[in-house]
Write an enzyme that holds these catalytic residues in place. Structure first.
Site, PDB file in Angstrom:
ATOM      1  N   ASP A   8      -4.769   3.650  -2.215  1.00 20.75           N
ATOM      2  CA  ASP A   8      -5.920   3.956  -1.369  1.00 20.75           C
ATOM      3  C   ASP A   8      -6.481   5.339  -1.688  1.00 20.75           C
ATOM      4  O   ASP A   8      -5.803   6.344  -1.508  1.00 20.75           O
ATOM      5  CB  ASP A   8      -5.503   3.910   0.104  1.00 20.75           C
ATOM      6  CG  ASP A   8      -5.223   2.493   0.558  1.00 20.75           C
ATOM      7  OD1 ASP A   8      -6.148   1.676   0.533  1.00 20.75           O
ATOM      8  OD2 ASP A   8      -4.058   2.194   0.914  1.00 20.75           O
ATOM      9  N   HIS A  66      -8.150   0.897  -4.379  1.00 17.63           N
ATOM     10  CA  HIS A  66      -9.124   0.686  -3.296  1.00 17.63           C
ATOM     11  C   HIS A  66      -9.871   1.991  -3.053  1.00 17.63           C
ATOM     12  O   HIS A  66      -9.323   2.924  -2.462  1.00 17.63           O
ATOM     13  CB  HIS A  66      -8.353   0.225  -2.045  1.00 17.63           C
ATOM     14  CG  HIS A  66      -9.196   0.000  -0.839  1.00 17.63           C
ATOM     15  ND1 HIS A  66      -8.668  -0.160   0.419  1.00 17.63           N
ATOM     16  CD2 HIS A  66     -10.549  -0.112  -0.680  1.00 17.63           C
ATOM     17  CE1 HIS A  66      -9.644  -0.353   1.294  1.00 17.63           C
ATOM     18  NE2 HIS A  66     -10.798  -0.313   0.651  1.00 17.63           N
ATOM     19  N   MET A  97     -12.290   4.175  -1.184  1.00 15.39           N
ATOM     20  CA  MET A  97     -13.041   4.393   0.063  1.00 15.39           C
ATOM     21  C   MET A  97     -13.761   5.714  -0.102  1.00 15.39           C
ATOM     22  O   MET A  97     -13.412   6.734   0.511  1.00 15.39           O
ATOM     23  CB  MET A  97     -12.073   4.394   1.257  1.00 15.39           C
ATOM     24  CG  MET A  97     -11.593   2.987   1.603  1.00 15.39           C
ATOM     25  SD  MET A  97     -10.040   3.017   2.537  1.00 15.39           S
ATOM     26  CE  MET A  97      -8.881   3.112   1.190  1.00 15.39           C
ATOM     27  N   ASP A 102      -6.664  -6.401   4.191  1.00 21.24           N
ATOM     28  CA  ASP A 102      -6.072  -5.066   4.194  1.00 21.24           C
ATOM     29  C   ASP A 102      -6.212  -4.470   5.585  1.00 21.24           C
ATOM     30  O   ASP A 102      -7.325  -4.301   6.086  1.00 21.24           O
ATOM     31  CB  ASP A 102      -6.811  -4.214   3.144  1.00 21.24           C
ATOM     32  CG  ASP A 102      -6.272  -2.800   3.017  1.00 21.24           C
ATOM     33  OD1 ASP A 102      -5.224  -2.496   3.615  1.00 21.24           O
ATOM     34  OD2 ASP A 102      -6.903  -2.009   2.293  1.00 21.24           O
ATOM     35  N   HIS A 116      -1.084  -1.373  -4.342  1.00 20.50           N
ATOM     36  CA  HIS A 116      -2.354  -0.973  -3.724  1.00 20.50           C
ATOM     37  C   HIS A 116      -2.396   0.548  -3.553  1.00 20.50           C
ATOM     38  O   HIS A 116      -1.520   1.140  -2.920  1.00 20.50           O
ATOM     39  CB  HIS A 116      -2.474  -1.668  -2.368  1.00 20.50           C
ATOM     40  CG  HIS A 116      -3.797  -1.526  -1.696  1.00 20.50           C
ATOM     41  ND1 HIS A 116      -4.877  -2.324  -1.994  1.00 20.50           N
ATOM     42  CD2 HIS A 116      -4.218  -0.682  -0.723  1.00 20.50           C
ATOM     43  CE1 HIS A 116      -5.905  -1.988  -1.226  1.00 20.50           C
ATOM     44  NE2 HIS A 116      -5.529  -0.990  -0.443  1.00 20.50           N
ATOM     45  N   MET A 160      -9.343   8.001  -0.712  1.00 21.67           N
ATOM     46  CA  MET A 160     -10.291   8.356   0.356  1.00 21.67           C
ATOM     47  C   MET A 160     -10.841   9.757   0.103  1.00 21.67           C
ATOM     48  O   MET A 160     -10.100  10.643  -0.323  1.00 21.67           O
ATOM     49  CB  MET A 160      -9.586   8.330   1.711  1.00 21.67           C
ATOM     50  CG  MET A 160      -8.871   7.008   2.008  1.00 21.67           C
ATOM     51  SD  MET A 160      -8.205   6.989   3.684  1.00 21.67           S
ATOM     52  CE  MET A 160      -7.169   5.522   3.636  1.00 21.67           C
ATOM     53  N   SER A 214       0.843  -1.204   0.000  1.00 21.58           N
ATOM     54  CA  SER A 214       0.000   0.000   0.000  1.00 21.58           C
ATOM     55  C   SER A 214       0.871   1.244   0.000  1.00 21.58           C
ATOM     56  O   SER A 214       1.621   1.501   0.952  1.00 21.58           O
ATOM     57  CB  SER A 214      -0.913   0.011   1.223  1.00 21.58           C
ATOM     58  OG  SER A 214      -1.502   1.294   1.329  1.00 21.58           O
ATOM     59  N   MET A 228     -11.780  -6.300   5.044  1.00 17.58           N
ATOM     60  CA  MET A 228     -10.975  -5.331   5.811  1.00 17.58           C
ATOM     61  C   MET A 228     -10.636  -5.916   7.176  1.00 17.58           C
ATOM     62  O   MET A 228     -11.507  -6.431   7.879  1.00 17.58           O
ATOM     63  CB  MET A 228     -11.734  -4.013   6.002  1.00 17.58           C
ATOM     64  CG  MET A 228     -11.933  -3.174   4.752  1.00 17.58           C
ATOM     65  SD  MET A 228     -10.425  -2.653   3.897  1.00 17.58           S
ATOM     66  CE  MET A 228      -9.568  -1.705   5.160  1.00 17.58           C
TER      67      MET A 228
HETATM   68  C1  DX5 Z   1      -6.619   1.611   5.327  1.00 20.24           C
HETATM   69  C2  DX5 Z   1      -6.139   1.287   3.935  1.00 20.24           C
HETATM   70  C3  DX5 Z   1      -4.972   0.399   3.918  1.00 20.24           C
HETATM   71  C4  DX5 Z   1      -3.738   0.902   4.616  1.00 20.24           C
HETATM   72  C5  DX5 Z   1      -3.113  -0.296   5.260  1.00 20.24           C
HETATM   73  O1  DX5 Z   1      -7.909   2.092   5.293  1.00 20.24           O
HETATM   74  O2  DX5 Z   1      -7.159   0.669   3.178  1.00 20.24           O
HETATM   75  O3  DX5 Z   1      -4.648  -0.048   2.596  1.00 20.24           O
HETATM   76  O4  DX5 Z   1      -2.806   1.528   3.781  1.00 20.24           O
HETATM   77  O5  DX5 Z   1      -2.056   0.129   6.053  1.00 20.24           O
HETATM   78  P1  DX5 Z   1      -1.301  -0.842   7.075  1.00 20.24           P
HETATM   79  O6  DX5 Z   1      -0.759  -1.988   6.272  1.00 20.24           O
HETATM   80  O7  DX5 Z   1      -0.265   0.060   7.630  1.00 20.24           O
HETATM   81  O8  DX5 Z   1      -2.316  -1.297   8.082  1.00 20.24           O
HETATM   82 ZN    ZN Z   2      -6.539  -0.214   1.238  1.00 23.69          ZN
END
Ligand code: DX5
Ligand code: ZN
Length: 216
Positions: free
Chosen positions: A35, A66, A68, A171, A33, A37, A8, A137
């Protein structure tokens, strides 16, 4: 099932994203990956399609995006055009789930559906035929660096028993130890942010994660 490691980028050095991507590429990561948001679906804001497009130009590893965000359907074309290979969105979003999956597929991407810790895994069953992957998750989405929720394992076991051939991604809080627990439960695609990028040697960590996922 093939084991895939998906570092990620959220935990990487944002001032040096190209170099961080190269580390993953060299280490043989199967996916990257990313993310996204929106500050609404989750209480945090990260990157959008323009940044992903720029990264795509300098990386040959497939992009696992991903989302969100509250209304993924509105933005599927943008992320597909930016170079997403897999688009994951949440079952808890405000868009119509079936329509969003169809839109992802019509844009030529693979579709994946994610469930937050409080959502039962059965929520994905009606759509499973069209999904390449389900994301279970293992933290509340929104932030990197949170603690792994082992109580999500029964969801993975149940899903694996129901769908032997689907990719199951985890994740949140994945490291060299928790990855074994997830693999044992039936997961085969592993996102890791902090474990990879906050380590001294990200490439070595990716190799170790891959090894441990196989040694469940
Ligand atoms: C959190 C993200 C993850 C995050 C995971 O909402 O979806 O992908 O980057 O981070 P770690 O591996 O540090 O928990
Ligand atoms: Zn993620």
């Amino acid at each position: 099932m093939d084991i895939k490691i998906s570092p990620s980028m959220l935990a990487s050095d944002f001032a040096n994203l190209e170099a961080e991507l190269k580390k993953c590429e060299t280490a043989g990561a199967e996916l990257i990956h990313l993310d996204v948001m929106d500050g609404h679906f989750v209480p945090n804001i990260t990157i959008g399609a323009p940044v992903i497009k720029a990264l795509k130009a300098v990386c040959s590893v497939p992009f696992d995006v991903h989302l969100m965000i509250s209304e993924p359907l509105k933005y599927i074309e943008d992320f597909a055009d930016a170079g997403a290979d897999i688009i994951t969105f949440h079952a808890e979003c405000s868009s119509d789930v079936g329509e969003t999956i169809d839109k992802i597929l019509s844009c030529g991407c693979k579709a994946a559906l994610a469930v937050k810790p409080g959502t039962a895994i059965d929520a994905v069953y009606p759509y499973a035929d069209k999904l390449s992957m389900v994301l279970v998750m293992t933290v509340e989405p929104g932030f990197g660096g949170q603690s792994f929720m082992e109580d999500m394992m029964p969801k993975i076991e149940k899903l694996r028993a129901e769908y032997p051939d689907i990719d199951i991604q985890v994740d949140g809080g994945i490291n060299a130890e928790t990855i074994k627990t997830c693999a044992k439960a039936g997961a085969n695609v592993f996102v890791a942010g902090s474990a990879v990028f906050k380590s001294e040697n990200p490439a070595a960590t990716i190799s170790l994660l891959k090894k441990n996922a196989g040694n469940k």
